[in-house]
Design a protein around this motif. Structure first.
Motif, PDB file in Angstrom:
ATOM      1  N   ASP A   1       0.811  -1.216   0.000  1.00 41.15           N
ATOM      2  CA  ASP A   1       0.000   0.000   0.000  1.00 41.15           C
ATOM      3  C   ASP A   1       0.843   1.263   0.000  1.00 41.15           C
ATOM      4  OD1 ASP A   1       0.544  -1.024   2.807  1.00 41.15           O
ATOM      5  OD2 ASP A   1      -0.093   1.030   3.245  1.00 41.15           O
TER       6      ASP A   1
ATOM      7  N   ALA B   1      -8.193  -0.720  -4.686  1.00 36.59           N
ATOM      8  CA  ALA B   1      -9.343  -1.264  -3.974  1.00 36.59           C
ATOM      9  C   ALA B   1      -9.171  -2.762  -3.759  1.00 36.59           C
ATOM     10  CB  ALA B   1     -10.625  -0.984  -4.756  1.00 36.59           C
TER      11      ALA B   1
ATOM     12  N   SER C   1      -6.569  -0.438   1.942  1.00 37.23           N
ATOM     13  CA  SER C   1      -6.797   0.097   0.600  1.00 37.23           C
ATOM     14  C   SER C   1      -6.337   1.542   0.556  1.00 37.23           C
ATOM     15  CB  SER C   1      -8.285   0.011   0.231  1.00 37.23           C
ATOM     16  OG  SER C   1      -9.058   0.896   1.029  1.00 37.23           O
TER      17      SER C   1
ATOM     18  N   ASN D   1     -12.239   1.570  -1.949  1.00 33.16           N
ATOM     19  CA  ASN D   1     -13.080   0.792  -1.040  1.00 33.16           C
ATOM     20  C   ASN D   1     -12.539  -0.604  -0.799  1.00 33.16           C
ATOM     21  OD1 ASN D   1     -14.923   2.940  -0.976  1.00 33.16           O
ATOM     22  ND2 ASN D   1     -16.040   2.136  -2.751  1.00 33.16           N
ATOM     23  N   ILE D   2     -12.910  -1.148   0.344  1.00 31.05           N
ATOM     24  CA  ILE D   2     -12.722  -2.564   0.653  1.00 31.05           C
ATOM     25  C   ILE D   2     -14.114  -3.175   0.740  1.00 31.05           C
ATOM     26  CG2 ILE D   2     -11.956  -4.244   2.372  1.00 31.05           C
ATOM     27  CD1 ILE D   2      -9.775  -2.212   3.183  1.00 31.05           C
TER      28      ILE D   2
ATOM     29  N   GLY E   1      -8.385  -3.586   9.600  1.00 33.96           N
ATOM     30  CA  GLY E   1      -8.195  -2.962   8.302  1.00 33.96           C
ATOM     31  C   GLY E   1      -8.180  -1.451   8.363  1.00 33.96           C
TER      32      GLY E   1
ATOM     33  N   SER F   1      -9.167   1.560   5.494  1.00 30.15           N
ATOM     34  CA  SER F   1      -9.693   1.808   4.160  1.00 30.15           C
ATOM     35  C   SER F   1      -9.701   3.302   3.873  1.00 30.15           C
ATOM     36  CB  SER F   1     -11.117   1.244   4.035  1.00 30.15           C
ATOM     37  OG  SER F   1     -11.679   1.614   2.783  1.00 30.15           O
TER      38      SER F   1
ATOM     39  N   PHE G   1     -15.589   0.465   4.038  1.00 26.06           N
ATOM     40  CA  PHE G   1     -15.114  -0.849   4.481  1.00 26.06           C
ATOM     41  C   PHE G   1     -16.341  -1.704   4.728  1.00 26.06           C
ATOM     42  CE2 PHE G   1     -13.687  -4.245   7.052  1.00 26.06           C
ATOM     43  CZ  PHE G   1     -12.314  -4.357   6.969  1.00 26.06           C
TER      44      PHE G   1
ATOM     45  N   ALA H   1     -11.678   3.732   8.742  1.00 23.41           N
ATOM     46  CA  ALA H   1     -12.124   3.973   7.370  1.00 23.41           C
ATOM     47  C   ALA H   1     -12.499   5.431   7.175  1.00 23.41           C
ATOM     48  CB  ALA H   1     -13.318   3.084   7.024  1.00 23.41           C
TER      49      ALA H   1
END
Length: 377
Positions: free
Chosen positions: A54, A88, A104, A109-110, A124, A126, A130, A157
């Motif tokens: 990333d 993504a 991401s 988006n995830i 996570g 994002s 998410f 997110a």
């Protein structure tokens, strides 16, 4: 192209050589620059596998493009898997791993909404939305791994977070919120958070549904407005606490007890208000409303038959006032004694008795500052 074998007991990372290239992952997956269609231990003999990069600065090599889980999916139940990209993350096939970390890129988006996903622990970050669905219980967790090492604490997110579990949703993140986002929608079958370990969030909007057993237990940092919140279990409880204030913005229902708290933030704070703008209903339990300051009820609050509503307001201690002043519920105001000594002080007009009262009963406290002196007469 071709096959390679990896034997890395402490973990392994792999990404494309050129930035922005897509990655396809899953048994039988096709159609990308990098295709990883065999994640078996025979080829990847490692407990920790990170796919993609990333990092858009190039400090640690090329950053990845879109990551898609395809083919017949990923099935390696003991693997700790990371999917990280500047693009993504999506799926057309399920993921079955022990733990899953996802990253991401900005605005990306995830979306992993296959209901047959099987992931015990999830974390996570994002740059967009998410969204995750899974078949079993789901613990939001802290994870560290990859090269360079990346630490994830629950889910962060820039967009909305949606979590669907056909088991429970629990919080394994220590100290910090497990969900940080503008909004979160939660759906579970056997509980969201627990009495001993509520789900910690930092969101402005929350909706939640629990369908069978267990409770909904949430503690939020910051102001919160709820969407629809429902626990359909016969004795299922709902407890939402904010730090603070709390606004109930859509109907909230439960089979068991309901506790809604706009938490007390401390001495002199005036904004910890619990506002009920939509019906709050328990079919079989008590309802407790608490607030650091006021409780405003603009909609019905209905407990179960034979149960009660308990309201506890003004939990924040008032601020310390200067000598000669006292807290009146909204501000420090001069006392009657202070106004009698100096009736010109701001606020004294509402403290001192009126002229008519003093004419009728001159001995009324404060009238010495209202009636003219003998010398003046």
């Amino acid at each position: 192209s071709g096959s390679v074998g990896v034997n890395a007991t402490s973990g392994f990372s792999i990404h494309t050589l050129t930035s922005g290239r897509e990655i396809a992952v899953g048994t039988g997956a096709t159609g990308a620059c990098m295709v990883l269609n065999d994640l078996s231990s025979a080829l990847f003999n490692t407990p920790h596998l990170r796919i993609g990069n990333d990092n858009t600065t190039g400090s640690y090599g090329a950053y990845s493009g879109t990551i898609a889980v395809g083919g017949s999916g990923i099935s390696r139940p003991t693997l700790q898997l990371g999917l990280t990209t500047a693009g993504a993350i999506s799926q057309t096939a399920p993921v079955a791993v022990s733990s899953l970390g996802l990253i991401s890129g900005s605005g990306q988006n995830i979306v992993l909404m296959d209901s047959t996903n099987s992931v015990a622990s999830l974390a996570g970050k994002s740059g967009g939305q998410f969204s995750f669905a899974g078949t079993g219980s789901l613990a939001l967790a802290s994870m560290t791994g990859g090269v360079p090492a990346v630490t994830l604490n629950g889910i962060t997110a820039s967009g909305a977070v949606t979590l669907i579990s056909y088991g429970s949703i629990t919080d394994s993140v220590a100290s910090v919120p497990a969900v940080v986002a503008p909004s979160v929608a939660l759906s579970a079958y056997s509980g969201i958070g627990s009495v001993s370990t509520p789900l910690k969030t930092q969101v402005s909007s929350l909706s939640a549904t629990n369908s069978m057993t267990g409770d909904i237990q949430v503690i939020n940092t910051g102001a919160l407005t709820t969407g629809a919140v429902t626990n359909t279990g016969t004795t299922g409880k709902v407890s939402i606490t904010t730090k603070s204030p709390l606004t109930i913005g859509a109907p909230l229902t439960a089979g068991g007890d309901i506790a809604l708290t706009a938490g007390a933030s401390g001495t002199g704070v005036l904004t910890d208000t619990l506002t009920i703008n939509a019906a709050v209903t328990s079919s079989g339990g008590n309802i407790a409303l608490s607030a650091g300051n006021g409780i405003v009820e603009n909609a019905a609050v209905t407990p179960g038959s034979g149960k009660t509503v308990v309201r506890t307001a003004s939990l924040n201690p008032p601020p310390a006032c200067s000598s000669g002043y006292a807290w009146n519920g909204t501000a420090c105001a001069p006392t009657l004694s202070t106004c009698t000594t100096d009736p010109s002080l701001p606020g004294c007009s509402g403290i001192l008795p009126g002229l008519a009262t003093c004419i009728s009963v001159p001995a009324t406290p404060g009238c010495s500052a209202v009636l003219p002196s003998i010398g003046a007469c």
